[in-house]
Design an enzyme around this catalytic site. Sequence first.
Site, PDB file in Angstrom:
ATOM      1  N   SER A 151       0.106  -1.781  -1.651  1.00 20.56           N
ATOM      2  CA  SER A 151      -0.425  -2.890  -0.794  1.00 20.56           C
ATOM      3  C   SER A 151      -0.111  -2.641   0.306  1.00 20.56           C
ATOM      4  CB  SER A 151      -0.399  -4.711  -1.940  1.00 20.56           C
ATOM      5  OG  SER A 151      -1.184  -5.397  -1.422  1.00 20.56           O
ATOM      6  N   GLU A 246     -11.004  -3.278  -7.514  1.00 16.60           N
ATOM      7  CA  GLU A 246     -10.229  -3.715  -6.236  1.00 16.60           C
ATOM      8  C   GLU A 246     -10.796  -3.908  -5.060  1.00 16.60           C
ATOM      9  OE1 GLU A 246      -6.921  -2.825  -4.255  1.00 16.60           O
ATOM     10  OE2 GLU A 246      -6.239  -1.061  -5.876  1.00 16.60           O
ATOM     11  N   HIS A 276      -4.947  -3.967  -8.323  1.00 17.32           N
ATOM     12  CA  HIS A 276      -4.540  -3.822  -7.264  1.00 17.32           C
ATOM     13  C   HIS A 276      -2.879  -3.552  -7.667  1.00 17.32           C
ATOM     14  CE1 HIS A 276      -3.769  -3.996  -2.795  1.00 17.32           C
ATOM     15  NE2 HIS A 276      -2.693  -5.224  -2.954  1.00 17.32           N
TER      16      HIS A 276
END
Length: 310
Positions: A151, A246, A276
């Site tokens: 991320s 996502e 995610h």
Amino acid sequence: MANAGGDIATAPIDLAIARIRAVYGGWNRDTTVAQMRSDWDTAFGGSTAPVTCARVSAGGVDGEWISPVDTPLDKAILYFHGGGFRLGSVNSHRDLIAQIALASGCRVLAINYRLAPEHRFPAALDDALAAYGWMLDCGLKPGNIAFAGDSAGGNLALAAMLALRERVLPLPVSAVLMSPWTDLAATGASYITRAKADPIHQRPMILALAKNYLGGQGEPCDPLVSPLYADLEGLPPLLVQVGDRETVLDDSVMFVDKARGAGIDITLEVWDGMIHVFQMFGLTEASQAIASIAQFLNRHLHIKAERASS
């Protein structure tokens, strides 16, 4: 699927989603950032993986060596945790990091880079570069270091490599990016096409995190903020993993397309039905994805081959 008692069994991915929603559901406008961070670490921290964990100051940055038994001392992974540059820590990601270390047979230096809003861009990037420089000062060679991140940590891995290239400094041998956040302007079509499929992350949240990271003066299309907008020439081999549920799917897809156009050796894995950073949640698919990560790292760090011949 029904269990023996006739009830409908809950899918493992739904249990993971419930864990995340339980944390978010306890927050409101009055919840402090400190409380959010504490809640996140409590919910996702802890690990029973057979590794040793040793705190270290990596060029002035708080870090931790996470090491399986008998890993080579001349190889290492530098890991950047996710959390939107607002949350997350080595604590919250320790189990994921440990699983990568175990699967790859390589020790990992994970760092607690500074978080926003107290420390906005480029504080996190400065910490990433300081930790990498410290590894080099300790005698590790760039060809024996890989970056990894999820991320916002995937963003940071890319931004650090771009900054190193700008400074004509040696890059790591490769990098692994899990659900990387490459576009803080959130322009991808998947913010619309995956809005119903993604149980957690919607575009307003992503834009709020970007503003938190940049403050009022930051530019979301700065290449060191959003690597999607960078000239990608010269980056090392990359592995990108992302879930097909996502909203940030296109952050990976668009980045991979651009990297391929720049001649980068890049592999994209889109995992069906996954959310995610699904690699954090002990799923069968998570184990498979981590095995793929290990294969990629071994191919570039040559760990398994060296251990087999020793």
